[in-house]
Enzyme design. Structure first.
Site, PDB file in Angstrom:
ATOM      1  N   ARG A 221       0.844  -1.189   0.000  1.00 52.20           N
ATOM      2  CA  ARG A 221       0.000   0.000   0.000  1.00 52.20           C
ATOM      3  C   ARG A 221       0.880   1.240   0.000  1.00 52.20           C
ATOM      4  O   ARG A 221       1.928   1.272   0.625  1.00 52.20           O
ATOM      5  CB  ARG A 221      -0.901   0.025   1.252  1.00 52.20           C
ATOM      6  CG  ARG A 221      -2.059  -0.970   1.221  1.00 52.20           C
ATOM      7  CD  ARG A 221      -3.112  -0.585   0.191  1.00 52.20           C
ATOM      8  NE  ARG A 221      -4.274  -1.462   0.186  1.00 52.20           N
ATOM      9  CZ  ARG A 221      -4.426  -2.521  -0.622  1.00 52.20           C
ATOM     10  NH1 ARG A 221      -3.484  -2.823  -1.499  1.00 52.20           N
ATOM     11  NH2 ARG A 221      -5.528  -3.249  -0.571  1.00 52.20           N
ATOM     12  N   HIS A 269      -0.713  -0.032  -9.694  1.00 55.34           N
ATOM     13  CA  HIS A 269      -1.390  -0.942  -8.754  1.00 55.34           C
ATOM     14  C   HIS A 269      -1.910  -2.177  -9.504  1.00 55.34           C
ATOM     15  O   HIS A 269      -3.106  -2.445  -9.547  1.00 55.34           O
ATOM     16  CB  HIS A 269      -2.556  -0.216  -8.048  1.00 55.34           C
ATOM     17  CG  HIS A 269      -2.995  -0.897  -6.781  1.00 55.34           C
ATOM     18  ND1 HIS A 269      -3.330  -0.221  -5.635  1.00 55.34           N
ATOM     19  CD2 HIS A 269      -3.158  -2.216  -6.485  1.00 55.34           C
ATOM     20  CE1 HIS A 269      -3.686  -1.081  -4.690  1.00 55.34           C
ATOM     21  NE2 HIS A 269      -3.586  -2.305  -5.184  1.00 55.34           N
TER      22      HIS A 269
HETATM   23  P1  NDP Z   1      -1.664 -11.640   4.851  1.00 50.88           P
HETATM   24  O1  NDP Z   1      -2.644 -11.114   5.821  1.00 50.88           O
HETATM   25  O2  NDP Z   1      -1.812 -13.043   4.366  1.00 50.88           O
HETATM   26  O3  NDP Z   1      -0.180 -11.516   5.443  1.00 50.88           O
HETATM   27  C1  NDP Z   1       0.242 -10.379   6.133  1.00 50.88           C
HETATM   28  C2  NDP Z   1       1.667 -10.606   6.656  1.00 50.88           C
HETATM   29  O4  NDP Z   1       2.119  -9.374   7.213  1.00 50.88           O
HETATM   30  C3  NDP Z   1       1.718 -11.654   7.770  1.00 50.88           C
HETATM   31  O5  NDP Z   1       2.911 -12.400   7.680  1.00 50.88           O
HETATM   32  C4  NDP Z   1       1.751 -10.785   9.029  1.00 50.88           C
HETATM   33  O6  NDP Z   1       2.397 -11.361  10.155  1.00 50.88           O
HETATM   34  C5  NDP Z   1       2.561  -9.599   8.548  1.00 50.88           C
HETATM   35  N1  NDP Z   1       2.300  -8.434   9.403  1.00 50.88           N
HETATM   36  C6  NDP Z   1       1.118  -7.832   9.662  1.00 50.88           C
HETATM   37  N2  NDP Z   1       1.292  -6.815  10.534  1.00 50.88           N
HETATM   38  C7  NDP Z   1       2.609  -6.797  10.826  1.00 50.88           C
HETATM   39  C8  NDP Z   1       3.409  -6.000  11.689  1.00 50.88           C
HETATM   40  N3  NDP Z   1       2.880  -5.021  12.428  1.00 50.88           N
HETATM   41  N4  NDP Z   1       4.729  -6.269  11.763  1.00 50.88           N
HETATM   42  C9  NDP Z   1       5.279  -7.277  11.049  1.00 50.88           C
HETATM   43  N5  NDP Z   1       4.575  -8.090  10.215  1.00 50.88           N
HETATM   44  C10 NDP Z   1       3.261  -7.839  10.104  1.00 50.88           C
HETATM   45  O7  NDP Z   1      -1.667 -10.637   3.614  1.00 50.88           O
HETATM   46  P2  NDP Z   1      -1.377 -10.930   2.075  1.00 50.88           P
HETATM   47  O8  NDP Z   1      -0.041 -11.565   1.976  1.00 50.88           O
HETATM   48  O9  NDP Z   1      -2.495 -11.632   1.425  1.00 50.88           O
HETATM   49  O10 NDP Z   1      -1.375  -9.448   1.473  1.00 50.88           O
HETATM   50  C11 NDP Z   1      -0.545  -8.430   1.976  1.00 50.88           C
HETATM   51  C12 NDP Z   1      -0.973  -7.075   1.447  1.00 50.88           C
HETATM   52  O11 NDP Z   1      -0.643  -6.954   0.073  1.00 50.88           O
HETATM   53  C13 NDP Z   1      -2.477  -6.808   1.467  1.00 50.88           C
HETATM   54  O12 NDP Z   1      -2.907  -6.440   2.765  1.00 50.88           O
HETATM   55  C14 NDP Z   1      -2.618  -5.680   0.472  1.00 50.88           C
HETATM   56  O13 NDP Z   1      -2.470  -4.442   1.111  1.00 50.88           O
HETATM   57  C15 NDP Z   1      -1.440  -5.900  -0.474  1.00 50.88           C
HETATM   58  N6  NDP Z   1      -1.893  -6.307  -1.818  1.00 50.88           N
HETATM   59  C16 NDP Z   1      -1.492  -5.572  -2.902  1.00 50.88           C
HETATM   60  C17 NDP Z   1      -1.878  -5.931  -4.161  1.00 50.88           C
HETATM   61  C18 NDP Z   1      -1.420  -5.167  -5.352  1.00 50.88           C
HETATM   62  O14 NDP Z   1      -1.898  -5.425  -6.473  1.00 50.88           O
HETATM   63  N7  NDP Z   1      -0.516  -4.224  -5.200  1.00 50.88           N
HETATM   64  C19 NDP Z   1      -2.719  -7.100  -4.399  1.00 50.88           C
HETATM   65  C20 NDP Z   1      -3.056  -7.830  -3.211  1.00 50.88           C
HETATM   66  C21 NDP Z   1      -2.654  -7.434  -1.967  1.00 50.88           C
HETATM   67  P3  NDP Z   1       1.846 -12.723  10.833  1.00 50.88           P
HETATM   68  O15 NDP Z   1       2.293 -13.793   9.866  1.00 50.88           O
HETATM   69  O16 NDP Z   1       2.549 -12.780  12.131  1.00 50.88           O
HETATM   70  O17 NDP Z   1       0.360 -12.581  10.928  1.00 50.88           O
HETATM   71  C1  OXD Z   2      -5.813  -6.062  -2.986  1.00 47.91           C
HETATM   72  C2  OXD Z   2      -5.340  -5.149  -3.994  1.00 47.91           C
HETATM   73  O1  OXD Z   2      -5.719  -5.744  -1.792  1.00 47.91           O
HETATM   74  O2  OXD Z   2      -5.679  -5.332  -5.194  1.00 47.91           O
HETATM   75  O3  OXD Z   2      -6.271  -7.142  -3.352  1.00 47.91           O
HETATM   76  O4  OXD Z   2      -4.600  -4.225  -3.696  1.00 47.91           O
END
Ligand code: NDP
Ligand code: OXD
Length: 306
Positions: A221, A269
């Protein structure tokens, strides 16, 4: 069973057709003000009016992985919030991140510029061992990206909130281990969810702790990144460049310096797109499971923020 569809930026007709085909027993309709009460809603950036009019919803299915925008709204009190759980996104993200990392590591932009200038010359090969990649966020996307990078024999470090174990990845967890994770990484990939804990995490302090000549790939993000800090570190030569798929304002205004910055590569994006058919199949499967009273994967913890 009634299902409402209300997803900004998605063409409604194919989603409605797909949902009807996958759940023929359901009445599926696009939301309009005053719509009768529904059981489930499929949403992206829904209006507050829709959420306020449908307090009885049992679940909201987000058509993306990130729920940061949804959590800013007043949600129906008892509705489960369900994110897309991969649904074809993680392989796209792995492609995107690997190409950004490889393009930088192999200096392909430099070669492209040389070729355009009619210059046939070689650069000294870089040593892979000197280019460890740190992946912030080891969830659905981050874990897949870490695995893909390993296929190219990069050293991979990972950072998450709670301790994780991923084969072949040196895992770090929590703020207490953030500095060690950064100091061990030269290319930093952000795949964190946007939460109050992670907003602005990519600032001069974190980015400044990477190995010299660091490189940033942000595909999570825009609000993770403090944009002036990135510009300052590029200017000082502490960072070599960045690939940014997400920005604080999308699209950025015409005068935004990132558009034309020679060491910033921008994409709109698009690193991991929502794939309609995969998403509909996943959502329909989860609705069926919920109707049977079974738990489903991808339910967001509202207090944790992801
Ligand atoms: P998940 O919820 O599966 O994974 C999130 C990871 O981040 C977990 O490992 C979590 O830790 C870690 N995390 C969360 N908070 C913290 C923190 N405070 N400190 C350290 N680690 C942290 O998310 P996804 O992998 O599915 O997606 C991640 C992000 O990617 C989405 O939220 C979205 O914003 C972005 N995205 C972007 C897209 C694009 O096209 N650009 C498309 C899809 C998603 P833990 O394992 O301990 O829970
Ligand atoms: C998502 C994205 O969060 O597209 O899936 O950014």
């Amino acid at each position: 069973m009634r299902i409402l569809f209300h997803a900004a930026g998605h063409k409604p007709a194919p989603w409605l057709e797909g949902l009807k085909a996958a759940l023929p027993e359901a009445a599926v309709a696009e939301w309009a003000p005053g719509a009768p009460p529904a059981d489930y809603a499929v949403v992206w950036a829904p209006s507050q009016q829709m959420l306020d009019e449908q307090p009885q919803l049992k679940a909201l299915f987000n058509t993306g992985a990130g729920v940061d925008a949804l959590l800013q709204l007043r949600l129906p009190p008892h509705a489960q919030l369900v994110r897309l759980d991969d649904a074809g996104m993680s392989v796209q993200m792995a492609e995107f991140v690997c190409q950004a990392v490889i393009r930088h590591f192999r200096e392909l932009d430099g070669y492209e510029a040389d070729m355009r200038a009619g210059k046939w010359s070689f650069r000294k090969p870089r040593l892979r061992a000197e280019w460890p990649v740190g992946v912030m966020g080891l969830g659905v996307l981050g874990a897949r990206v870490a695995r893909a990078l390993q296929q190219f024999e990069f050293t991979v470090n990972g950072w998450s909130r709670s301790p994780r174990q991923l084969e072949g990845v040196r895992c770090f967890a929590g703020r207490g281990q953030l500095d060690d994770f950064l100091a061990a990484s030269r290319i930093l990939v952000c795949l964190l969810p946007l939460t109050p804990d992670t907003e602005n995490i990519l600032d001069r302090h974190t980015l400044g702790r990477l190995m010299p000549g660091g490189y940033l790939v942000n595909a999570a993000r825009g609000r993770h990144l403090v944009e002036p800090d990135l510009l300052a570190l590029l200017e000082q030569g502490q960072l070599a460049g960045a690939t940014l798929d997400v920005l604080r304002e999308e699209p950025p205004p015409p005068e935004h310096p990132f558009w034309r910055h020679p060491r910033i590569t921008l994409t709109p994006h698009t690193s991991a797109r929502t794939l309609r058919d995969e998403s509909i199949a996943q959502i329909a499967g989860k609705i069926r499971a919920m109707e049977r009273g079974e738990p489903v994967a991808g339910v967001v913890d509202r207090t944790r923020g992801y």
